[in-house]
Motif scaffolding. Sequence first.
Motif, PDB file in Angstrom:
ATOM      1  N   THR A 234       0.847  -1.114  -0.017  1.00 29.23           N
ATOM      2  CA  THR A 234      -0.095  -0.249  -0.070  1.00 29.23           C
ATOM      3  C   THR A 234       0.934   1.146  -0.071  1.00 29.23           C
ATOM      4  OG1 THR A 234      -0.273   0.578   2.299  1.00 29.23           O
ATOM      5  CG2 THR A 234      -1.728  -1.369   1.512  1.00 29.23           C
ATOM      6  N   THR A 235       0.179   2.415  -0.326  1.00 30.78           N
ATOM      7  CA  THR A 235       0.929   3.662  -0.121  1.00 30.78           C
ATOM      8  C   THR A 235      -0.148   4.676   0.493  1.00 30.78           C
ATOM      9  OG1 THR A 235       2.099   3.139  -2.319  1.00 30.78           O
ATOM     10  CG2 THR A 235       1.779   5.581  -1.392  1.00 30.78           C
ATOM     11  N   ASN A 236       0.492   5.328   1.436  1.00 28.33           N
ATOM     12  CA  ASN A 236      -0.565   6.542   2.215  1.00 28.33           C
ATOM     13  C   ASN A 236      -0.455   7.534   1.480  1.00 28.33           C
ATOM     14  OD1 ASN A 236      -1.690   7.986   4.121  1.00 28.33           O
ATOM     15  ND2 ASN A 236      -1.117   7.003   5.795  1.00 28.33           N
ATOM     16  N   TYR A 237      -1.365   7.689   0.489  1.00 28.00           N
ATOM     17  CA  TYR A 237      -1.258   9.046  -0.405  1.00 28.00           C
ATOM     18  C   TYR A 237      -1.642  10.190   0.132  1.00 28.00           C
ATOM     19  CZ  TYR A 237      -1.361   5.642  -4.396  1.00 28.00           C
ATOM     20  OH  TYR A 237      -0.991   4.716  -5.223  1.00 28.00           O
ATOM     21  N   ASN A 238      -2.416  10.114   1.191  1.00 33.29           N
ATOM     22  CA  ASN A 238      -2.706  11.520   1.888  1.00 33.29           C
ATOM     23  C   ASN A 238      -1.451  11.975   2.733  1.00 33.29           C
ATOM     24  OD1 ASN A 238      -5.349   9.547   2.347  1.00 33.29           O
ATOM     25  ND2 ASN A 238      -5.753  11.684   1.701  1.00 33.29           N
ATOM     26  N   LEU A 239      -0.860  11.258   3.602  1.00 31.69           N
ATOM     27  CA  LEU A 239       0.522  11.742   4.043  1.00 31.69           C
ATOM     28  C   LEU A 239       1.486  12.043   3.193  1.00 31.69           C
ATOM     29  CD1 LEU A 239       0.873   9.413   7.100  1.00 31.69           C
ATOM     30  CD2 LEU A 239      -0.546  11.506   6.945  1.00 31.69           C
ATOM     31  N   ALA A 240       1.762  11.097   2.219  1.00 30.63           N
ATOM     32  CA  ALA A 240       2.599  11.062   0.962  1.00 30.63           C
ATOM     33  C   ALA A 240       2.749  12.693   0.411  1.00 30.63           C
ATOM     34  CB  ALA A 240       2.638   9.911  -0.187  1.00 30.63           C
ATOM     35  N   PHE A 241       1.294  12.887   0.095  1.00 36.46           N
ATOM     36  CA  PHE A 241       1.068  14.294  -0.828  1.00 36.46           C
ATOM     37  C   PHE A 241       1.299  15.326  -0.063  1.00 36.46           C
ATOM     38  CE2 PHE A 241      -0.063  11.265  -4.233  1.00 36.46           C
ATOM     39  CZ  PHE A 241      -0.426  12.220  -5.320  1.00 36.46           C
ATOM     40  N   ALA A 242       0.991  15.097   1.171  1.00 35.69           N
ATOM     41  CA  ALA A 242       1.218  16.329   2.284  1.00 35.69           C
ATOM     42  C   ALA A 242       2.958  16.643   2.231  1.00 35.69           C
ATOM     43  CB  ALA A 242       0.697  16.034   3.397  1.00 35.69           C
ATOM     44  N   SER A 243       3.626  15.732   2.378  1.00 35.15           N
ATOM     45  CA  SER A 243       4.902  15.597   2.312  1.00 35.15           C
ATOM     46  C   SER A 243       5.415  16.134   1.178  1.00 35.15           C
ATOM     47  CB  SER A 243       5.585  14.378   2.759  1.00 35.15           C
ATOM     48  OG  SER A 243       6.922  14.424   2.729  1.00 35.15           O
ATOM     49  N   TYR A 244       4.972  15.709   0.190  1.00 33.41           N
ATOM     50  CA  TYR A 244       5.331  16.260  -1.261  1.00 33.41           C
ATOM     51  C   TYR A 244       5.182  17.815  -1.557  1.00 33.41           C
ATOM     52  CZ  TYR A 244       5.342  11.103  -2.633  1.00 33.41           C
ATOM     53  OH  TYR A 244       5.547   9.866  -2.591  1.00 33.41           O
ATOM     54  N   LEU A 245       3.875  17.976  -0.982  1.00 26.32           N
ATOM     55  CA  LEU A 245       3.626  19.720  -1.275  1.00 26.32           C
ATOM     56  C   LEU A 245       4.612  20.485  -0.173  1.00 26.32           C
ATOM     57  CD1 LEU A 245       1.523  21.512  -2.564  1.00 26.32           C
ATOM     58  CD2 LEU A 245       0.020  20.970  -0.313  1.00 26.32           C
ATOM     59  N   MET A 246       4.892  19.783   0.765  1.00 27.19           N
ATOM     60  CA  MET A 246       5.866  20.563   1.674  1.00 27.19           C
ATOM     61  C   MET A 246       7.189  20.910   1.027  1.00 27.19           C
ATOM     62  SD  MET A 246       4.720  19.841   5.732  1.00 27.19           S
ATOM     63  CE  MET A 246       5.149  17.999   5.330  1.00 27.19           C
ATOM     64  N   ALA A 247       7.548  19.816   0.511  1.00 26.70           N
ATOM     65  CA  ALA A 247       8.889  19.589  -0.350  1.00 26.70           C
ATOM     66  C   ALA A 247       8.968  20.378  -1.720  1.00 26.70           C
ATOM     67  CB  ALA A 247       9.306  18.327  -0.602  1.00 26.70           C
ATOM     68  N   LEU A 248       7.616  20.467  -2.214  1.00 32.05           N
ATOM     69  CA  LEU A 248       7.569  21.460  -3.529  1.00 32.05           C
ATOM     70  C   LEU A 248       7.681  22.830  -3.259  1.00 32.05           C
ATOM     71  CD1 LEU A 248       6.904  21.394  -6.551  1.00 32.05           C
ATOM     72  CD2 LEU A 248       4.439  21.311  -5.971  1.00 32.05           C
ATOM     73  N   SER A 249       7.154  23.111  -2.243  1.00 31.09           N
ATOM     74  CA  SER A 249       6.985  24.771  -1.849  1.00 31.09           C
ATOM     75  C   SER A 249       8.287  25.745  -1.952  1.00 31.09           C
ATOM     76  CB  SER A 249       6.517  24.855  -0.638  1.00 31.09           C
ATOM     77  OG  SER A 249       4.997  24.238  -0.262  1.00 31.09           O
ATOM     78  N   PRO A 250       9.272  25.159  -1.414  1.00 29.34           N
ATOM     79  CA  PRO A 250      10.531  25.846  -1.954  1.00 29.34           C
ATOM     80  C   PRO A 250      11.082  25.982  -3.203  1.00 29.34           C
ATOM     81  CG  PRO A 250      10.724  24.253  -0.171  1.00 29.34           C
ATOM     82  CD  PRO A 250       9.582  23.932  -0.598  1.00 29.34           C
ATOM     83  N   MET A 251      10.717  25.106  -3.781  1.00 35.73           N
ATOM     84  CA  MET A 251      11.195  25.147  -5.373  1.00 35.73           C
ATOM     85  C   MET A 251      10.223  26.220  -6.050  1.00 35.73           C
ATOM     86  SD  MET A 251      13.626  23.619  -6.024  1.00 35.73           S
ATOM     87  CE  MET A 251      14.300  24.240  -4.361  1.00 35.73           C
ATOM     88  N   ILE A 252       8.901  26.292  -5.643  1.00 31.99           N
ATOM     89  CA  ILE A 252       8.075  27.026  -6.206  1.00 31.99           C
ATOM     90  C   ILE A 252       8.206  28.558  -6.097  1.00 31.99           C
ATOM     91  CG2 ILE A 252       5.552  28.289  -6.161  1.00 31.99           C
ATOM     92  CD1 ILE A 252       4.874  25.207  -5.812  1.00 31.99           C
ATOM     93  N   ILE A 253       9.001  28.871  -4.654  1.00 29.48           N
ATOM     94  CA  ILE A 253       9.465  30.311  -4.232  1.00 29.48           C
ATOM     95  C   ILE A 253      10.814  30.502  -5.032  1.00 29.48           C
ATOM     96  CG2 ILE A 253      10.409  31.400  -2.119  1.00 29.48           C
ATOM     97  CD1 ILE A 253       8.549  29.914  -0.523  1.00 29.48           C
ATOM     98  N   VAL A 254      11.530  29.462  -5.305  1.00 28.78           N
ATOM     99  CA  VAL A 254      12.984  29.760  -5.805  1.00 28.78           C
ATOM    100  C   VAL A 254      12.469  30.263  -7.210  1.00 28.78           C
ATOM    101  CG1 VAL A 254      14.805  28.488  -6.817  1.00 28.78           C
ATOM    102  CG2 VAL A 254      14.497  28.310  -4.375  1.00 28.78           C
ATOM    103  N   TYR A 255      11.550  29.394  -7.883  1.00 31.69           N
ATOM    104  CA  TYR A 255      11.220  29.721  -9.331  1.00 31.69           C
ATOM    105  C   TYR A 255      10.582  31.107  -9.458  1.00 31.69           C
ATOM    106  CZ  TYR A 255       8.913  29.608 -13.767  1.00 31.69           C
ATOM    107  OH  TYR A 255       8.477  30.073 -15.092  1.00 31.69           O
TER     108      TYR A 255
END
Length: 272
Positions: A234-255
């Motif tokens: 299985t994959t816990n998509y809710n927690l995974a996507f929450a973590s992905y979103l937090m990791a994605l945010s700095p790159m959006i700011i950098v861009y």
Amino acid sequence: MSRKVNWPLTILLIIFSLFILFPLYLTVVTALKTPEEMGQSLLALPESFHWQNFKEAIRLTNFFHAFRNSALVTVFTVAFTLLTNSMVAYAIARNMHRKFFKMLYYYFVSAMFVPFPIIMLPVVKETSFLGLNNMAGLIFLYIVYGLAFNIFIYVGYIRSIPYSLEEAAYVDGASTWKVFWKVIFPLLAPINATVGILTCLWAWNDFLLPLVILNNRDSMTLPLVQYVFQSQFTTNYNLAFASYLMALSPMIIVYLFAQKWIISGVTRGAVK
């Protein structure tokens, strides 16, 4: 006088924008849902924002520690890549009439056609033997592996800079070192912006190289620790996507910030 709207192009841009925004929408709504809401509808908005997903994702991944590791690797990789790769490219670009430097240029460029999986095992063995299976070794490898593509684009840009600018500096008594830092490097702003943002995205998001190089959990980067959400079945998509979103945010700011420097750099390069 109003300008006529190019509707076919406008519609095409809207369609492509939706292709980009739709995955981001799914990421946000999935991160804020419960598993039960995921089972009911994938596209629907959450009934209430489940912020607990972010808190749990931070706990499971030790997020801030991994964030610090990724930030250190990315910052040092970008800084040393811009400094070292531009100097190597300058030496090659201004000596392309010599056989050695011409062969060196084609040697670097040819490395772009070598897939990483082919050299992965020798690299792992060598870094382990040299004691570079850590964050410092990872930064060094990013700088070296970025040389091929960066040399290719740096050399082309440097050769477009008139040599008369350097000759004037030499007449004034400047050394080669001073000419590079005072004359050439400031003119590299457009290409530095391009190399910087590409290197930043690569070092921040890369999974394979840290996976095979880093052998200590304390030095793991964000892409590695996020693998904790996937199990055999299985994959816990809710927690995974929450973590992905937090990791994605700095790159959006950098861009968003880097976009201004890229546009201004290209403008300066156009009128140079």
